[in-house]
Design an enzyme around this catalytic site. Structure first.
Site, PDB file in Angstrom:
ATOM      1  N   ALA A 232       0.872  -1.207   0.093  1.00  0.00           N
ATOM      2  CA  ALA A 232       0.035   0.198   0.014  1.00  0.00           C
ATOM      3  C   ALA A 232       0.917   1.387   0.001  1.00  0.00           C
ATOM      4  O   ALA A 232       0.690   2.258  -1.022  1.00  0.00           O
ATOM      5  CB  ALA A 232      -0.757   0.070   1.184  1.00  0.00           C
ATOM      6  N   ALA A 233       1.632   1.428   1.047  1.00  0.00           N
ATOM      7  CA  ALA A 233       2.289   2.657   1.201  1.00  0.00           C
ATOM      8  C   ALA A 233       3.483   2.641   0.035  1.00  0.00           C
ATOM      9  O   ALA A 233       3.668   3.796  -0.587  1.00  0.00           O
ATOM     10  CB  ALA A 233       3.127   2.856   2.486  1.00  0.00           C
TER      11      ALA A 233
ATOM     12  N   ARG B 274       5.006   9.774 -11.341  1.00  0.00           N
ATOM     13  CA  ARG B 274       3.951  10.660 -12.151  1.00  0.00           C
ATOM     14  C   ARG B 274       4.460  12.057 -12.084  1.00  0.00           C
ATOM     15  O   ARG B 274       4.306  12.789 -12.948  1.00  0.00           O
ATOM     16  CB  ARG B 274       2.669  10.205 -11.310  1.00  0.00           C
ATOM     17  CG  ARG B 274       1.534  11.279 -12.033  1.00  0.00           C
ATOM     18  CD  ARG B 274       0.344  10.884 -11.689  1.00  0.00           C
ATOM     19  NE  ARG B 274      -0.299   9.765 -11.866  1.00  0.00           N
ATOM     20  CZ  ARG B 274      -1.423   9.567 -12.772  1.00  0.00           C
ATOM     21  NH1 ARG B 274      -2.154  10.365 -12.980  1.00  0.00           N
ATOM     22  NH2 ARG B 274      -1.703   8.368 -13.115  1.00  0.00           N
TER      23      ARG B 274
ATOM     24  N   ALA C 205      10.206  -8.264  -0.493  1.00  0.00           N
ATOM     25  CA  ALA C 205      10.764  -9.510   0.174  1.00  0.00           C
ATOM     26  C   ALA C 205       9.963 -10.536  -0.432  1.00  0.00           C
ATOM     27  O   ALA C 205      10.317 -11.535  -0.680  1.00  0.00           O
ATOM     28  CB  ALA C 205      10.680  -9.406   1.491  1.00  0.00           C
TER      29      ALA C 205
ATOM     30  N   CYS D 164      -6.484  -6.730   2.270  1.00  0.00           N
ATOM     31  CA  CYS D 164      -7.718  -6.302   2.941  1.00  0.00           C
ATOM     32  C   CYS D 164      -8.751  -7.328   2.187  1.00  0.00           C
ATOM     33  O   CYS D 164      -9.697  -7.617   2.894  1.00  0.00           O
ATOM     34  CB  CYS D 164      -8.153  -4.919   2.502  1.00  0.00           C
ATOM     35  SG  CYS D 164      -6.811  -3.855   3.123  1.00  0.00           S
TER      36      CYS D 164
ATOM     37  N   ARG E 134       3.931   1.950 -15.702  1.00  0.00           N
ATOM     38  CA  ARG E 134       4.620   3.305 -14.959  1.00  0.00           C
ATOM     39  C   ARG E 134       5.829   3.565 -14.658  1.00  0.00           C
ATOM     40  O   ARG E 134       6.351   4.296 -14.214  1.00  0.00           O
ATOM     41  CB  ARG E 134       3.871   2.975 -13.419  1.00  0.00           C
ATOM     42  CG  ARG E 134       2.405   2.738 -13.492  1.00  0.00           C
ATOM     43  CD  ARG E 134       1.716   3.179 -12.084  1.00  0.00           C
ATOM     44  NE  ARG E 134       0.439   3.017 -12.125  1.00  0.00           N
ATOM     45  CZ  ARG E 134      -0.294   2.785 -11.205  1.00  0.00           C
ATOM     46  NH1 ARG E 134       0.006   2.904  -9.709  1.00  0.00           N
ATOM     47  NH2 ARG E 134      -1.752   3.106 -11.025  1.00  0.00           N
TER      48      ARG E 134
ATOM     49  N   TYR F 150     -31.799  14.040   2.939  1.00  0.00           N
ATOM     50  CA  TYR F 150     -33.000  13.199   2.956  1.00  0.00           C
ATOM     51  C   TYR F 150     -33.861  12.792   1.748  1.00  0.00           C
ATOM     52  O   TYR F 150     -34.281  13.849   1.226  1.00  0.00           O
ATOM     53  CB  TYR F 150     -33.963  13.472   4.138  1.00  0.00           C
ATOM     54  CG  TYR F 150     -35.343  13.056   4.257  1.00  0.00           C
ATOM     55  CD1 TYR F 150     -35.647  11.930   4.277  1.00  0.00           C
ATOM     56  CD2 TYR F 150     -36.287  13.987   4.069  1.00  0.00           C
ATOM     57  CE1 TYR F 150     -36.909  11.084   4.547  1.00  0.00           C
ATOM     58  CE2 TYR F 150     -37.642  13.312   4.152  1.00  0.00           C
ATOM     59  CZ  TYR F 150     -37.790  11.815   4.282  1.00  0.00           C
ATOM     60  OH  TYR F 150     -38.875  11.448   4.366  1.00  0.00           O
TER      61      TYR F 150
ATOM     62  N   TRP G 144     -34.971  12.735  10.092  1.00  0.00           N
ATOM     63  CA  TRP G 144     -34.045  12.915  11.315  1.00  0.00           C
ATOM     64  C   TRP G 144     -33.038  11.765  11.219  1.00  0.00           C
ATOM     65  O   TRP G 144     -32.980  10.650  11.500  1.00  0.00           O
ATOM     66  CB  TRP G 144     -34.748  13.004  12.586  1.00  0.00           C
ATOM     67  CG  TRP G 144     -35.354  14.044  12.577  1.00  0.00           C
ATOM     68  CD1 TRP G 144     -36.945  14.571  12.409  1.00  0.00           C
ATOM     69  CD2 TRP G 144     -34.775  15.229  13.148  1.00  0.00           C
ATOM     70  NE1 TRP G 144     -36.875  15.926  12.912  1.00  0.00           N
ATOM     71  CE2 TRP G 144     -35.720  16.459  13.288  1.00  0.00           C
ATOM     72  CE3 TRP G 144     -33.355  15.455  13.492  1.00  0.00           C
ATOM     73  CZ2 TRP G 144     -35.531  17.714  13.614  1.00  0.00           C
ATOM     74  CZ3 TRP G 144     -33.182  16.853  13.677  1.00  0.00           C
ATOM     75  CH2 TRP G 144     -34.014  17.833  13.731  1.00  0.00           C
TER      76      TRP G 144
HETATM   77  C1  LIG Z   1      -6.354  -9.862   6.512  1.00  0.00           C
HETATM   78  C2  LIG Z   1      -6.371  -8.213   6.526  1.00  0.00           C
HETATM   79  C3  LIG Z   1      -7.273  -7.202   6.140  1.00  0.00           C
HETATM   80  C4  LIG Z   1      -7.231  -6.076   6.348  1.00  0.00           C
HETATM   81  N1  LIG Z   1      -8.368  -5.234   6.006  1.00  0.00           N
HETATM   82  C5  LIG Z   1      -8.235  -4.010   6.027  1.00  0.00           C
HETATM   83  C6  LIG Z   1      -9.412  -2.992   5.599  1.00  0.00           C
HETATM   84  O1  LIG Z   1     -10.483  -3.380   5.388  1.00  0.00           O
HETATM   85  N2  LIG Z   1      -9.081  -1.710   5.826  1.00  0.00           N
HETATM   86  C7  LIG Z   1      -7.960  -1.119   5.931  1.00  0.00           C
HETATM   87  O2  LIG Z   1      -7.964   0.040   6.109  1.00  0.00           O
HETATM   88  N3  LIG Z   1      -6.891  -1.798   6.318  1.00  0.00           N
HETATM   89  C8  LIG Z   1      -7.070  -3.338   6.341  1.00  0.00           C
HETATM   90  N4  LIG Z   1      -5.810  -3.962   6.709  1.00  0.00           N
HETATM   91  C9  LIG Z   1      -4.654  -3.362   6.844  1.00  0.00           C
HETATM   92  C10 LIG Z   1      -3.958  -3.041   5.724  1.00  0.00           C
HETATM   93  O3  LIG Z   1      -3.879  -4.045   4.844  1.00  0.00           O
HETATM   94  C11 LIG Z   1      -2.576  -2.587   6.080  1.00  0.00           C
HETATM   95  O4  LIG Z   1      -2.691  -1.285   6.994  1.00  0.00           O
HETATM   96  C12 LIG Z   1      -1.842  -1.968   4.796  1.00  0.00           C
HETATM   97  O5  LIG Z   1      -1.556  -2.960   3.958  1.00  0.00           O
HETATM   98  C13 LIG Z   1      -0.197  -1.600   5.524  1.00  0.00           C
HETATM   99  O6  LIG Z   1       0.276  -0.944   4.018  1.00  0.00           O
HETATM  100  P1  LIG Z   1       1.996  -1.022   4.301  1.00  0.00           P
HETATM  101  O7  LIG Z   1       2.518  -0.711   2.776  1.00  0.00           O
HETATM  102  O8  LIG Z   1       2.345  -0.083   5.344  1.00  0.00           O
HETATM  103  O9  LIG Z   1       2.405  -2.410   4.741  1.00  0.00           O
HETATM  104  P2  LIG Z   1       2.378  -3.658   3.886  1.00  0.00           P
HETATM  105  O10 LIG Z   1       0.926  -3.955   3.279  1.00  0.00           O
HETATM  106  O11 LIG Z   1       2.375  -4.629   5.071  1.00  0.00           O
HETATM  107  O12 LIG Z   1       3.452  -4.235   2.860  1.00  0.00           O
HETATM  108  C14 LIG Z   1       4.799  -4.031   3.354  1.00  0.00           C
HETATM  109  C15 LIG Z   1       5.519  -4.696   2.388  1.00  0.00           C
HETATM  110  O13 LIG Z   1       6.852  -4.519   2.687  1.00  0.00           O
HETATM  111  C16 LIG Z   1       7.681  -5.947   2.490  1.00  0.00           C
HETATM  112  N5  LIG Z   1       8.650  -5.976   3.307  1.00  0.00           N
HETATM  113  C17 LIG Z   1       8.932  -5.728   4.537  1.00  0.00           C
HETATM  114  N6  LIG Z   1      10.175  -5.876   4.931  1.00  0.00           N
HETATM  115  C18 LIG Z   1      10.874  -5.969   3.869  1.00  0.00           C
HETATM  116  C19 LIG Z   1      12.471  -5.807   3.566  1.00  0.00           C
HETATM  117  N7  LIG Z   1      13.279  -5.899   4.316  1.00  0.00           N
HETATM  118  N8  LIG Z   1      12.582  -5.876   2.301  1.00  0.00           N
HETATM  119  C20 LIG Z   1      11.774  -5.895   1.453  1.00  0.00           C
HETATM  120  N9  LIG Z   1      10.368  -5.839   1.555  1.00  0.00           N
HETATM  121  C21 LIG Z   1      10.017  -6.027   2.672  1.00  0.00           C
HETATM  122  C22 LIG Z   1       6.589  -6.822   2.963  1.00  0.00           C
HETATM  123  O14 LIG Z   1       6.580  -8.066   2.124  1.00  0.00           O
HETATM  124  C23 LIG Z   1       5.258  -6.104   2.390  1.00  0.00           C
HETATM  125  O15 LIG Z   1       4.948  -6.754   1.071  1.00  0.00           O
HETATM  126  C24 LIG Z   1      -6.046  -5.468   6.725  1.00  0.00           C
HETATM  127  C25 LIG Z   1      -4.946  -6.215   6.766  1.00  0.00           C
HETATM  128  C26 LIG Z   1      -5.004  -7.472   6.892  1.00  0.00           C
HETATM  129  C27 LIG Z   1      -3.817  -8.364   7.301  1.00  0.00           C
END
Ligand SMILES: Cc1cc2nc3c(=O)[nH]c(=O)nc-3n(C[C@H](O)[C@H](O)[C@H](O)COP(=O)(O)OP(=O)(O)OC[C@H]3O[C@@H](n4cnc5c(N)ncnc54)[C@H](O)[C@@H]3O)c2cc1C
Length: 452
Positions: free
Chosen positions: A13-14, A24, A36, A45, A72, A430, A438
């Site tokens: 995500a981030a 972009r 990784a 999610c 991209r 409404y 309400w």
């Molecule tokens: C089952 C489930 C359901 C969810 N449902 C929701 C929801 O409905 N709504 C919501 O808002 N949030 C939800 N979340 C939470 C959401 O998924 C997380 O908040 C979000 O994915 C965090 O994004 P991120 O990019 O910070 O980290 P992550 O998505 O955890 O991504 C981090 C990535 O970094 C990689 N990484 C880590 N260390 C290293 C390294 N040393 N070298 C290379 N790569 C590395 C990992 O493999 C991973 O792919 C859910 C989470 C889960 C587990």
């Protein structure tokens, strides 16, 4: 011509959002992602819905490295784990998880987007076959194949957070007997107990057993396979062919810490408003980084995809040379559990008291459609405010999906630092099939105003 080299560690995500945004804004940047795991850009999610069978696992993969490169112009390397940052040389050493080979990646600016990992419950037995957590798509695939291969009939879910409850629904739908064990007095810590009770009742109505206020002593097994979950309280032994652990998360910060990047009091990477860390040219975003809570003002971990994506976008802008602030989040969240949907924003009454606020709260029942259109049960709205000032601190809604999503109105009101009196004046829409004359949000505000 390449102007600067941007390196992103973590391809979900981030990391994905940041990489895309930076490229972009400035196509002359060379942007690369080290991931990784085997996939980038996966919707974790949607995992529980894939277990339930509503979608396929591959539907949850939004980009492959090939598509990302073609569409991209971003390079993504999978199975590529960053193992060391060398800030003085501006490079990251990575190890290929398949071949074991090491390679160095130079950067001008580095983004850490390593996310979080599930916490262990710290009891014996978590290594047994049939015990799972969820943070990668592979975890979901493993759970589903275990359900089939082990002909699992009885599941115990340790922890009543939203992921555990979504899995409870998926497993009930697949015909398993489900027990949820939660150490707190109620499930879903984003709700106060009176609101969480509505979710527990729905689970119980649909056949799940909910044991709150119970602590797991150990996970027992035979021949390396899980057999039961034993509780401290009451000496209960719950037979289980499948155990799912969801007792919280911890930010993945080892890489940052080893490189001398400062961590905050929450244990996540400390960042300023521009998402810069304490080490020059290194940024952090997503669930490995701290996020200021907009009500308490305290930096903390808000482990949500919404927060990770927004931080990623701002980090991407700053990696591309802008100076945009990320001001914080409320932790607004929503979860559907069988026939009810529960949403919350800001602080619960309990959390607000812990943060030192003197609170006043009220909960009302109401319909989000005219009564002659709404055949379902009414929803419940709870609002929490600061006693005296009347500042809104938090809100919760449990009811239908469309009703619960009105939480977004309350999130906007809290972000705008509205008082209960301000929010009672909101001009909400409404028409009988779509709303109520309400609106229950206004009813709740008026009720709370009387108690101030
Ligand atoms: C089952 C489930 C359901 C969810 N449902 C929701 C929801 O409905 N709504 C919501 O808002 N949030 C939800 N979340 C939470 C959401 O998924 C997380 O908040 C979000 O994915 C965090 O994004 P991120 O990019 O910070 O980290 P992550 O998505 O955890 O991504 C981090 C990535 O970094 C990689 N990484 C880590 N260390 C290293 C390294 N040393 N070298 C290379 N790569 C590395 C990992 O493999 C991973 O792919 C859910 C989470 C889960 C587990």
């Amino acid at each position: 011509m390449i102007s600067e080299r941007i390196l992103v560690v973590g391809g979900n995500a981030a990391g994905m959002t940041a990489a895309s945004r930076a490229k972009r804004l400035d196509p002359s940047l060379a942007v690369a992602i080290l991931e990784a795991g085997p996939r980038i850009a996966y919707s974790i999610c949607g995992l529980l819905f894939a277990i339930e069978g509503k979608v396929g696992f591959e539907d949850l993969v939004l980009f492959t490295p090939e598509r990302l490169a073609n569409e991209r112009g971003i390079e993504a390397r999978v199975h590529c784990e960053a193992i060391e940052i060398q800030p003085s040389r501006k490079r990251v050493v990575a190890r290929n998880r398949k071949t074991g080979e090491r390679e160095a990646h130079a950067y001008d600016k580095l983004l850490l987007a390593t996310g979080y990992r599930p916490l262990s419950p710290g009891v014996e037995g978590t290594e047994l076959q049939g015990v799972f957590t969820a943070s990668r798509l592979e975890d979901g695939e493993a759970i589903l194949s275990w359900v089939g291969a082990a002909s699992a009939r009885r599941a115990v879910i340790v922890g009543g957070g939203y992921i555990g409850l979504e899995l409870a629904e998926a497993l009930l739908t697949r015909g398993l007997e489900v027990t949820v064990v939660e150490r707190a007095p109620s499930v879903l810590h984003t709700l106060d107990p009176d609101m969480a009770r509505l979710v527990e009742e729905e689970l119980e109505r649909k056949g799940a057993r909910i044991l709150t206020g119970r602590i797991v002593k150990r996970i027992a097994g035979a021949s390396a396979r899980v057999e039961a979950v034993e509780l401290e309280t009451g000496g209960l032994r719950l037979p289980a062919d499948l155990v799912f652990v969801d007792v919280g998360v911890t930010p993945r910060v080892e890489l940052a810490e080893k490189a001398g990047v400062r961590l905050g009091a929450s244990g996540a990477i400390a960042v300023n408003e521009q998402l810069e860390t304490s080490v020059s040219s290194i940024y952090a975003a997503g669930n490995c980084a701290e996020c200021v809570h907009l009500v308490s003002g305290r930096p903390m971990v808000i482990p949500l995809g919404t927060v990770a994506a927004k931080q990623g976008r701002i980090a991407g802008e700053n990696l591309a040379g802008r100076r945009r602030p990320f001001t914080g989040a409320l932790g607004t969240s929503v979860v559907k559990v069988l026939g009810v949907t529960a949403a919350s924003t800001g602080l619960t009454s309990e959390a607000a008291e812990r943060e030192g606020f003197r609170t006043v709260a009220t909960a009302i029942e109401g319909r989000f459609q005219a009564s002659y259109f709404d055949s379902g049960a009414p929803g419940k709205v709870k609002v929490v405010a600061e006693r005296g000032s009347g500042r809104l601190l938090g809100a919760q809604i449990v009811g239908s999906a469309s009703g619960a999503m009105r939480i977004d109105v309350l999130a906007a009101a809290i972000t705008a630092r509205m008082t209960v009196k301000d929010a009672a004046q909101l001009d909400l829409a409404y028409a009988p099939p779509a709303g109520a004359l309400w609106n229950p949000i206004l009813v709740a505000m008026n009720a709370l105003a009387r108690e101030m």
